[in-house]
Design a protein around this motif. Structure first.
Motif, PDB file in Angstrom:
ATOM      1  N   PHE A  54       0.874  -1.273   0.053  1.00  0.00           N
ATOM      2  CA  PHE A  54       0.135   0.111  -0.048  1.00  0.00           C
ATOM      3  C   PHE A  54       0.761   1.312   0.008  1.00  0.00           C
ATOM      4  CE2 PHE A  54      -1.811   3.406   2.632  1.00  0.00           C
ATOM      5  CZ  PHE A  54      -2.919   3.824   1.779  1.00  0.00           C
ATOM      6  N   GLY A  55       2.086   1.318   0.519  1.00  0.00           N
ATOM      7  CA  GLY A  55       2.649   2.559   0.887  1.00  0.00           C
ATOM      8  C   GLY A  55       3.835   2.530  -0.187  1.00  0.00           C
ATOM      9  N   THR A  56       5.017   2.923   0.428  1.00  0.00           N
ATOM     10  CA  THR A  56       6.260   3.006  -0.577  1.00  0.00           C
ATOM     11  C   THR A  56       6.400   2.217  -1.126  1.00  0.00           C
ATOM     12  OG1 THR A  56       7.054   4.102   1.624  1.00  0.00           O
ATOM     13  CG2 THR A  56       8.420   3.725  -0.134  1.00  0.00           C
ATOM     14  N   SER A  57       6.225   1.148  -1.071  1.00  0.00           N
ATOM     15  CA  SER A  57       6.627  -0.375  -1.987  1.00  0.00           C
ATOM     16  C   SER A  57       5.560  -0.202  -3.349  1.00  0.00           C
ATOM     17  CB  SER A  57       6.350  -1.639  -1.268  1.00  0.00           C
ATOM     18  OG  SER A  57       7.399  -1.703  -0.246  1.00  0.00           O
ATOM     19  N   SER A  58       4.695   0.541  -3.332  1.00  0.00           N
ATOM     20  CA  SER A  58       3.744   0.547  -4.718  1.00  0.00           C
ATOM     21  C   SER A  58       4.211   2.219  -5.396  1.00  0.00           C
ATOM     22  CB  SER A  58       2.438   0.425  -4.446  1.00  0.00           C
ATOM     23  OG  SER A  58       1.804   1.272  -3.811  1.00  0.00           O
ATOM     24  N   ARG A  59       4.948   2.778  -4.663  1.00  0.00           N
ATOM     25  CA  ARG A  59       5.140   4.307  -5.227  1.00  0.00           C
ATOM     26  C   ARG A  59       6.633   4.739  -5.528  1.00  0.00           C
ATOM     27  NH1 ARG A  59       0.384   6.883  -1.271  1.00  0.00           N
ATOM     28  NH2 ARG A  59      -0.521   4.693  -0.748  1.00  0.00           N
ATOM     29  N   SER A  60       7.135   3.760  -5.884  1.00  0.00           N
ATOM     30  CA  SER A  60       8.741   4.179  -6.167  1.00  0.00           C
ATOM     31  C   SER A  60       8.897   4.306  -7.751  1.00  0.00           C
ATOM     32  CB  SER A  60       9.762   2.711  -5.893  1.00  0.00           C
ATOM     33  OG  SER A  60       9.491   1.783  -6.962  1.00  0.00           O
ATOM     34  N   SER A  61      10.109   4.493  -8.130  1.00  0.00           N
ATOM     35  CA  SER A  61      10.599   4.861  -9.563  1.00  0.00           C
ATOM     36  C   SER A  61      10.422   3.655 -10.317  1.00  0.00           C
ATOM     37  CB  SER A  61      11.933   5.535  -9.688  1.00  0.00           C
ATOM     38  OG  SER A  61      11.901   6.643  -8.876  1.00  0.00           O
ATOM     39  N   ALA A 268      16.127   4.861 -20.659  1.00  0.00           N
ATOM     40  CA  ALA A 268      15.833   5.905 -19.825  1.00  0.00           C
ATOM     41  C   ALA A 268      16.883   6.807 -19.828  1.00  0.00           C
ATOM     42  CB  ALA A 268      15.977   5.160 -18.406  1.00  0.00           C
ATOM     43  N   VAL A 269      16.231   8.279 -19.575  1.00  0.00           N
ATOM     44  CA  VAL A 269      17.273   9.309 -19.910  1.00  0.00           C
ATOM     45  C   VAL A 269      17.385  10.196 -18.532  1.00  0.00           C
ATOM     46  CG1 VAL A 269      17.420  11.578 -20.933  1.00  0.00           C
ATOM     47  CG2 VAL A 269      16.416   9.577 -22.228  1.00  0.00           C
ATOM     48  N   VAL A 270      18.583  10.230 -18.256  1.00  0.00           N
ATOM     49  CA  VAL A 270      18.945  10.970 -16.934  1.00  0.00           C
ATOM     50  C   VAL A 270      18.877  12.258 -17.183  1.00  0.00           C
ATOM     51  CG1 VAL A 270      20.343  11.132 -14.939  1.00  0.00           C
ATOM     52  CG2 VAL A 270      20.168   9.103 -16.303  1.00  0.00           C
ATOM     53  N   MET A 271      18.254  13.177 -16.245  1.00  0.00           N
ATOM     54  CA  MET A 271      18.275  14.716 -16.556  1.00  0.00           C
ATOM     55  C   MET A 271      18.749  15.179 -14.928  1.00  0.00           C
ATOM     56  SD  MET A 271      14.758  14.850 -18.493  1.00  0.00           S
ATOM     57  CE  MET A 271      14.233  13.287 -17.513  1.00  0.00           C
ATOM     58  N   MET A 272      19.042  16.457 -14.919  1.00  0.00           N
ATOM     59  CA  MET A 272      19.766  16.841 -13.656  1.00  0.00           C
ATOM     60  C   MET A 272      19.324  18.134 -13.338  1.00  0.00           C
ATOM     61  SD  MET A 272      21.999  17.291 -16.343  1.00  0.00           S
ATOM     62  CE  MET A 272      23.145  16.082 -16.817  1.00  0.00           C
ATOM     63  N   PHE A 279      14.289  11.258 -13.701  1.00  0.00           N
ATOM     64  CA  PHE A 279      14.594  10.218 -15.051  1.00  0.00           C
ATOM     65  C   PHE A 279      13.285  10.269 -15.770  1.00  0.00           C
ATOM     66  CE2 PHE A 279      16.402   7.995 -11.391  1.00  0.00           C
ATOM     67  CZ  PHE A 279      17.882   7.866 -11.894  1.00  0.00           C
ATOM     68  N   ALA A 280      13.576  10.094 -17.153  1.00  0.00           N
ATOM     69  CA  ALA A 280      12.483   9.580 -17.876  1.00  0.00           C
ATOM     70  C   ALA A 280      12.456   8.235 -18.379  1.00  0.00           C
ATOM     71  CB  ALA A 280      12.310  10.662 -19.306  1.00  0.00           C
ATOM     72  N   ILE A 281      11.606   7.324 -18.019  1.00  0.00           N
ATOM     73  CA  ILE A 281      11.658   5.986 -17.951  1.00  0.00           C
ATOM     74  C   ILE A 281      10.545   5.421 -18.940  1.00  0.00           C
ATOM     75  CG2 ILE A 281      11.737   3.847 -16.358  1.00  0.00           C
ATOM     76  CD1 ILE A 281      12.158   5.821 -14.159  1.00  0.00           C
ATOM     77  N   PRO A 282      11.098   4.435 -19.975  1.00  0.00           N
ATOM     78  CA  PRO A 282      10.124   3.903 -20.714  1.00  0.00           C
ATOM     79  C   PRO A 282       9.323   2.885 -20.074  1.00  0.00           C
ATOM     80  CG  PRO A 282      12.359   3.189 -21.411  1.00  0.00           C
ATOM     81  CD  PRO A 282      12.325   4.295 -20.520  1.00  0.00           C
ATOM     82  N   TRP A 283       8.044   2.789 -19.888  1.00  0.00           N
ATOM     83  CA  TRP A 283       7.207   1.734 -19.453  1.00  0.00           C
ATOM     84  C   TRP A 283       6.195   1.351 -20.485  1.00  0.00           C
ATOM     85  CZ3 TRP A 283       2.568   2.943 -15.825  1.00  0.00           C
ATOM     86  CH2 TRP A 283       2.169   1.820 -15.364  1.00  0.00           C
ATOM     87  N   CYS A 284       6.639   0.047 -21.030  1.00  0.00           N
ATOM     88  CA  CYS A 284       5.621  -0.204 -22.104  1.00  0.00           C
ATOM     89  C   CYS A 284       5.255   0.815 -23.109  1.00  0.00           C
ATOM     90  CB  CYS A 284       4.530  -0.708 -21.252  1.00  0.00           C
ATOM     91  SG  CYS A 284       4.966  -1.969 -20.108  1.00  0.00           S
ATOM     92  N   GLN A 285       3.911   1.219 -23.225  1.00  0.00           N
ATOM     93  CA  GLN A 285       3.481   2.409 -24.072  1.00  0.00           C
ATOM     94  C   GLN A 285       3.358   3.762 -23.313  1.00  0.00           C
ATOM     95  OE1 GLN A 285       3.478   1.849 -27.378  1.00  0.00           O
ATOM     96  NE2 GLN A 285       4.281  -0.154 -26.878  1.00  0.00           N
TER      97      GLN A 285
END
Length: 520
Positions: A54-61, A268-272, A279-285
């Motif tokens: 419910f908490g942190t473990s479903s709301r990560s990167s 994935a593209v790293v930005m600073m 991050f911009a992370i590809p996740w399927c579509q």
């Protein structure tokens, strides 16, 4: 067997005889401890006040990574441990550790991340994985980078490095860990809140078991669970438990989801922003954008995305992808969670160590705090080692206990055939819903939409699809019309949807259960 009978049977087994270990908290750390302890042969129970993950473990990167940023901070040992664990998770759960290349562009107007330093860093990063990362690191000239990512800002670009980490499904990692634990005999129960505990410990062994009061939140009744040892793995809720000695610094992380056509990245593209990286992370579509890292002093039951969070993330993304011109209307969904970091009142949130601590708060009671998703298995191994050692010293654990096998045993003996258990959401349909209800402890509509399938975050018409999911769940669980409406309202409240978007304008009855709220 009726699903309510399954829950009743678990309750009966939890209360029928003392446990060797009771774990409080059904996130990734608690689930990993349950899996480890059960595989060693301990009589183990786990209770979670909300839904699992419910908490942190479903709301990560949704990343398994050593942490290139932590390497830059000089935390080499922490990166080594996480990198090693990343490789273990890829071996034991390949369906939840998809190799993902990252490109880290460098610019003259961002001198905090010079190209020469990153070239050294990514090679060291490979070595810290045991010399065999998920792919070989390399570096790119500006021309090579722009051929792969033509949308990136060109001005003052000096090149890029490329390295590998892994994409995961954080909530699915929790559920599959619990499935593995239950297969080995663990007794796990969601919507079961630890209330209090007392113990009459003697000054010498044997130890008198803890008497733990647990409330079944689905029916509002309390029961007693006896346990020789207790591990507090409640994440951001840890400091609030009786007997806890935990002190945390909570920081909030927000993620946005946009259609991949709006930001088409295939790696994935790293930005600073200064020393911070996003991050911009590809996740399927889809493409995941994140994350923020700000101090949080509210209740972990209620964590939501502020307009300022959205504005900040889109501002950084548009700075590095100027042609994208992302707006708030492009955001399909968002999530916000809190990181339970070991207390450190100094410095910026992003500078705080992600290392973990395991402390004996009282005889027979351990607090486990900090850490990160990637190191969940290691944290569990170390915690169970301490519990076993203490129980043996107290002479209350005399039978043979197996050594830790979690680094060798596959998370699941056979992969899920319907595709429900991978990094990408399963295809929408009745099958994943019934499996979630019958095999994965799903009780409420949001359990399925948010944590078992990620449909809430992925589908553009999730609100409409939720109605059909409620029909399927209602048939399986015997909901009447009022219960179905209450479940739709509960989902609407937790998902932060517009009022009446699911009800067609009809008023909804309220529900007893209280859970998180995520605003648009």
């Amino acid at each position: 067997m009726d699903l309510s009978d399954k829950r009743s049977r678990t309750l009966d087994e939890l209360t029928s005889a003392p446990l060797d270990l009771l774990v409080i908290g059904g996130g990734i750390v608690g689930a990993s401890i349950a899996r480890d302890a059960a595989q060693r042969g301990l009589r183990i129970g786990l209770v979670e006040q909300h839904d699992f993950a419910f908490g942190t473990s479903s709301r990560s990167s949704r990343l398994l990574h050593g942490g290139l940023r932590y390497l830059a901070q000089g935390r080499i040992r922490q990166v080594q441990h996480a990198s090693h664990e990343k490789m273990i998770l890829h071996r034991i759960a390949p369906h939840l550790a998809q190799p993902l290349p990252f490109v880290f562009p460098t610019y003259r107007d961002h001198p905090e991340w010079p190209l020469w330093q990153l070239k050294i860093g990514v090679k060291l990063y490979d070595l810290l994985c045991g010399g065999h990362n998920l792919g070989n690191s390399s570096w790119l000239s500006p021309e090579q980078l722009l051929r792969k990512h033509p949308g990136l800002r060109r001005e003052m670009l000096t090149g890029a490095v490329r390295y590998y980490d892994a994409l995961t499904n954080d909530a699915r990692l929790v559920i599959d860990s619990l499935r593995s634990a239950a297969h080995s005999g663990a007794l796990v129960l969601n919507y079961a809140k630890f209330v209090d505990a007392n113990s009459c410990l003697t000054s010498r062994p044997p130890l008198t078991p803890w008497e733990c009061v647990v409330e079944d939140r689905l029916v509002g009744k309390q029961f007693i669970v006896k346990a020789r040892a207790v591990v507090n793995a409640a994440g951001p809720w840890s400091p609030s438990l009786p007997h806890s000695r935990v002190r945390l610094r909570l920081t909030k992380g927000v993620h946005l989801v946009v259609d991949r056509a709006r930001l088409p990245v295939d790696e994935a593209v790293v930005m600073m922003e200064g020393r911070r990286i996003l991050f911009a992370i590809p996740w399927c579509q889809r493409t995941i954008l994140g994350t923020t890292d700000t101090d949080f002093d509210g209740s972990p039951d209620f964590v939501f995305t502020d307009p300022a969070d959205t504005e900040y993330l889109l501002g950084v993304i548009n700075q590095f992808f100027p042609g994208a011109r992302l707006k708030g209307s492009d955001v399909i969904s968002n999530w916000a969670g809190v990181r339970p970091l070991v207390a450190d009142s100094h410095g910026n949130p992003s500078d705080i160590s992600r290392s973990h601590e395991i402390r004996l708060a009282e005889p027979g009671w351990w607090d486990i705090t900090g850490g990160k998703l990637t190191t969940c298995r290691l944290m569990a191994e170390q915690a169970v080692d301490r519990v076993v050692k203490a129980l043996r010293a107290a002479r209350v654990l005399t039978r043979e206990i197996k050594p830790c096998r979690t680094a060798e045993e596959p998370l699941l003996s056979t992969p899920d055939e319907d595709g429900s258990g991978g990094v990408c959401p399963p295809e929408w349909g009745e099958g994943p819903v019934l499996r979630a209800v019958e095999q994965e402890w799903a009780v409420h509509l949001d359990d399925v939409m948010v944590r078992r399938t990620s449909w809430h975050y992925y589908l553009t018409d999730a609100a409409e699809r939720a109605r059909r999911v409620a029909d399927w769940m209602g048939e399986a669980l015997g909901w009447d019309g009022a219960t179905r409406l209450a479940e739709l309202e509960r989902y609407r409240q937790q998902a932060g949807m517009r009022a009446n978007s699911l009800s067609g304008g009809q008023p909804m009855p309220s529900t007893r259960a209280v859970a998180t709220r995520v605003k648009d």
